[in-house]
Structure formats: structure tokens, C-alpha cells
Design an enzyme around this catalytic site. Structure first.
Site, short mmCIF file in Angstrom:
data_model
loop_
_atom_site.label_atom_id
_atom_site.label_comp_id
_atom_site.label_asym_id
_atom_site.label_seq_id
_atom_site.Cartn_x
_atom_site.Cartn_y
_atom_site.Cartn_z
N LYS A 168 41.53 -2.51 0.21
CA LYS A 168 42.87 -2.79 -0.31
C LYS A 168 43.84 -1.70 0.15
CE LYS A 168 41.09 -6.15 -2.86
NZ LYS A 168 41.39 -7.58 -2.67
N HIS A 287 33.25 -16.25 3.12
CA HIS A 287 34.23 -16.25 2.04
C HIS A 287 34.62 -17.69 1.74
CE1 HIS A 287 37.76 -15.37 -0.39
NE2 HIS A 287 37.32 -14.14 -0.49
#
EC number: 4.1.1.39
Length: 473
Positions: A168, A287
Site C-alpha cells: 500500500k 485474485h
């Protein structure tokens, strides 16, 4: 026997496709749909309509029906059941002959089962709840490129869940700063770091820059820790050709694992990439971006247990499954059900977990369940209990949000994990005694102590939208 004669006109679907006397064959593909019919359409007709529109039927009788064996190729609605606690909809069980589907093509299966039938006017809402893939069909699919045991051998990691982290902020970092974040997490004790699903090759960080800086970080962290490390390099791309170009480069620079967004990237691309990974000795992380568009509404769409089964057939070594305890949607019993469907060789019917059919996977390898989304050290006891060893626990903000930085956050998670695994191996109830276990571990780890103080008030206590129907009883 007299030859069948063509008779033009429109017949009720139930005349051909409602067959309550039918006993499904071992080679049939079985599907369970939750159907909400339009007012005035009775259950048998609605179920037969879904069977017709997802197999051989059309809206009127056609003379070319006589050129094939319609009685063999048609889908058959063979059972109807009530949905507990909901009078508007019902379950319809439909059997399809295996020869309706191209071997090894999950694309072809979905084109029939969740194709035009979902826009059919006779139903107000339609949801594919579960599918039984016959072992004869499973054997035609490649499945995971490597599977759980091969990955453990490749990474030399045994006896515990693996630890990961999504870097992040998910967008905006330069390649060099991204690599630095990866290095700090890996040297702190994580096994993997990860590209976020929407990191591809944007102007702020082109894919080749990211790959190079990440591999530098991996090599440095491995040299310092003596452990195998990896980063999920996302090779999802605008075209299959570009996807393979990125995968080839990842292999060239020594990456042990790459990543693909299997729903947005497409099932054809995913199956091809899984085959490439199998041939080239590269692990494949999957994902599920976009899944909630399909699976979150309780009456319309595709249940995630079906998407999980499709992924195991199409191919992937990891799949995101939700966390139960984090920020993302996920009923506990249902999540445990699809975790088993990803990992086990045989999963029996279990209505308490939403599993409508027995599923035999034969010798197909299992898939690591990945828990990711709003989790931190306080969740570790529950995660170890829910997911067991054959999982990857990924703490994004729960690593990078540590007040002392990425390495400290990674260290806190590693200490918490090893404390919970040790307690479990000693026979303790890790979930019930979690606070005591973590507090004792924090006495010897200032990083864990600070993490526990930082996130002690953080909870995600929203109710689950898509509850198991059994819960409504």
C-alpha cells in the site's frame, strides 16, 4: 417404432424438460439454481425453462430437433426444493449430459449455465448456487499448475500458514519506492508480498520497473533472512500476448510466483496462463477482483463456491477467499465450505455449509486459500483456527500501518502467527484463548505489543448480506 413427426408450435417447457423421475448419472454435470419466478409462472415450468434455456431449448418447436437425439442432449430439471425461510424462490436441480460441454473448457460450461438464461423473462431472479462436476469432466481440466504440496517444497515452508502483505498505497508509488516497501516487509518476517489487483503497468510505475526493483528486494531479503521469499507479480494485461510477455520476463529474472486477476482477465486467459506456469515451474496467485458483482446478491448471480470450483478447474495455486473476520463480505460456514472445495480431494454434500452436491476432485492438486482484507494481529487466532495451515494470511494495512514501519509490522505478524501455531500444537483452544496467547507473546516482542495497542479497537462488525439459506430456518 414409428418415426417421430415434426409438429410446429409452442409447447410448455415442462412437457420436455421437467423429468422428476430422472436419476442423475455419475457422468452428468449437476447444477442447483435458486429461481425466483415471475408472478403466474409455476415452479415446474420455471425450472424446466431454466433447464431448456441452459441446454438445448428455444422458445418454439423446431424441425431440426428431429436431426439429433434431443432426449439425450437436453438438460433435465429433476428436483425442486423449498428455500428455507423464503417463499418467493426455490431450488431447482438440473442434470446436464457431459457431452454438452467441451472437454477442459470452463468457458464453455459457463456459457451454457450462466449465459442467456440469466436474461430469461420467465424468471425474475436467478442464482447458480452450486455445480457438481463429474470426475470424468474434472479429469479433462489442467487444474492448479502446482498445488499445495509442490509449493511448500518450492518455498521450503512447512507446518504453518504462510504470511503475506499487499503493498500500500495500492496505486501511485514509483518502482523504486515500491521495491523498498517489499524489502522491508520481507526482511521483517513475511513469506510473500503482493501487487494489488489493479496494479498493472500505469504511468507512475511501468511493469518492468516494478519487476526489477521487486526482485532486487527479494534477493536482498533472502540473503539477510536465509528464507525463501516471493512477491506476486501481477501479469494481468490488456492482451494475452502482453500477459505472456510479462510472465516470461518474470521467469527470466527468477520470480517464483506471478499473479492474475482471473475474472476481469477472463477464464480463457487464466487457463492458458495456468498451463504456462505448469510448464515453466512458476507458481500462480489468483485474485478474485469483480467477484462481488457476481456473487453478493443472495437471489441473483453466481455463488462464490461455484467461482471457486471453476478456478480450481481453470488453474491457480492461490485464491482469495475472504476472511470472515475482516472488512470483506463472508459468512463463516459458507467460507469454510468453499475453503474445503479448494483444498480437499473429496467434499461431501453439506447443506449446513451450502454445499449441495458431493464433489470428487480425484487427484487434482489443491489450492491455497488466501485470507486478505482488513485483518490485523488481533485476528490471528481466529484466522489460524478458520483457515488452518494450508493458507496464506495477508495483512496489508495490518503490516504497513504499524507505527514503527513495514518491517516492524511484518515482525509483529510473524510473532503472532508462530505463537498461535505453537499454542494450537500444544492442544490449546486458540480462538478462545487468543488474547492470552497474544499478550504472552507480546511480552517478548515490542513490535507485537505496539501492533496490539494500535488496532485493539478496530472491528468490522457489519452483518453479512449473503447469508446461508440454512440460517433462515
Amino acid at each position: 417404432m414409428a418415426a417421430k413427426k415434426y409438429s410446429a408450435g409452442v409447447k410448455e417447457y415442462r412437457q420436455t424438460y421437467w423429468t422428476p423421475e430422472y436419476v442423475p448419472l455419475d457422468t452428468d454435470l449437476l447444477a442447483c439454481f435458486k429461481i425466483t419466478p415471475q408472478p403466474g409462472v409455476d415452479r415446474e415450468e420455471a425450472a424446466a425453462a431454466v433447464a431448456a434455456e441452459s441446454s438445448t431449448g428455444t422458445w418454439t418447436t423446431v424441425w431440426t430437433d428431429l436431426l439429433t437425439d434431443m432426449d439425450y442432449y437436453k438438460g433435465r430439471a429433476y428436483r425442486i426444493e423449498d428455500v428455507p425461510g423464503d417463499d418467493e424462490c426455490f431450488y431447482a436441480f438440473i442434470a446436464y449430459p457431459i457431452d454438452l460441454f467441451e472437454e477442459g473448457s470452463v468457458v464453455n460450461v459457463f456459457t451454457s449455465l450462466v449465459g442467456n438464461v440469466f436474461g430469461f423473462k420467465a424468471v425474475r431472479a436467478l442464482r447458480l448456487e452450486d455445480v457438481r462436476f463429474p470426475i470424468a469432466y474434472v479429469k479433462t481440466c489442467g487444474g492448479p499448475p502446482h498445488g499445495i504440496q509442490v509449493e511448500r517444497d518450492m518455498m521450503n515452508k512447512y507446518g504453518r500458514p504462510m504470511l503475506g502483505c499487499t503493498i500500500k498505497p495500492k496505486l501511485g508509488l514509483s518502482g523504486k519506492n515500491y521495491g523498498r516497501a517489499v524489502y522491508e516487509c520481507l526482511r521483517g518476517g513475511l513469506d510473500f508480498t503482493k501487487d494489488d489487483e489493479n496494479i498493472n503497468s500505469q504511468p507512475f510505475m511501468r511493469w518492468r520497473q516494478r519487476f526489477d526493483f521487486v526482485m532486487e528486494a527479494i534477493h536482498k531479503a533472502e540473503a539477510e533472512t536465509g528464507e525463501r521469499k516471493g512477491h506476486y507479480l501481477n501479469v494481468t494485461a490488456p492482451t494475452p500476448e502482453e500477459m505472456y510477455k510479462r510472465a516470461e520476463y518474470a521467469k527470466e529474472i527468477g520470480a517464483p510466483i506471478i499473479m492474475h486477476d482471473y475474472i476481469t482477465g477472463g477464464f480463457t486467459a487464466n487457463t492458458g496462463l495456468a498451463n504456462w506456469c505448469r510448464d515453466n515451474g512458476v507458481l500462480l496467485h489468483i485474485h478474485r477482483a469483480m467477484h462481488a458483482v457476481l456473487d453478493r446478491h443472495p437471489k441473483h448471480g453466481i455463488h462464490f463456491r461455484v467461482l471457486a470450483k471453476i478456478l480450481r478447474l481453470s488453474g491457480g495455486d492461490h485464491l482469495h477467499t475472504g476472511t470472515v473476520v475482516g472488512k470483506l463480505e463472508g459468512d463463516r460456514a459458507a467460507t469454510l465450505g468453499w475453503i474445503d472445495l479448494l483444498r480437499e480431494q473429496f467434499v461431501p454434500e453439506d447443506r449446513s455449509r451450502g454445499i449441495m452436491f458431493d464433489q470428487d476432485w480425484g487427484s487434482m492438486p489443491g489450492v491455497f486459500a488466501v485470507a486478505s482484507g482488513g485483518i490485523h494481529v488481533w485476528h490471528m487466532p481466529a484466522l489460524v483456527t478458520i483457515f488452518g495451515d494450508d493458507s496464506v494470511l495477508q495483512f496489508g494495512g495490518g503490516t504497513l500501518g504499524h507505527p514503527w514501519g513495514n518491517a516492524a509490522g511484518a515482525h509483529a505478524n510473524r510473532v503472532a502467527l508462530e505463537a498461535c501455531v505453537q499454542a494450537r500444537n500444544e492442544g490449546r483452544d486458540v480462538e478462545r484463548e487468543g488474547k492470552e496467547i497474544l499478550t504472552a507473546a507480546a511480552a517478548h516482542s515490542p513490535e507485537l505489543k505496539i501492533a496490539m495497542e494500535t488496532w485493539k479497537e478496530i472491528k468490522f462488525e457489519f452483518d453479512t448480506v449473503d447469508k446461508l439459506d440454512v440460517a433462515h430456518k
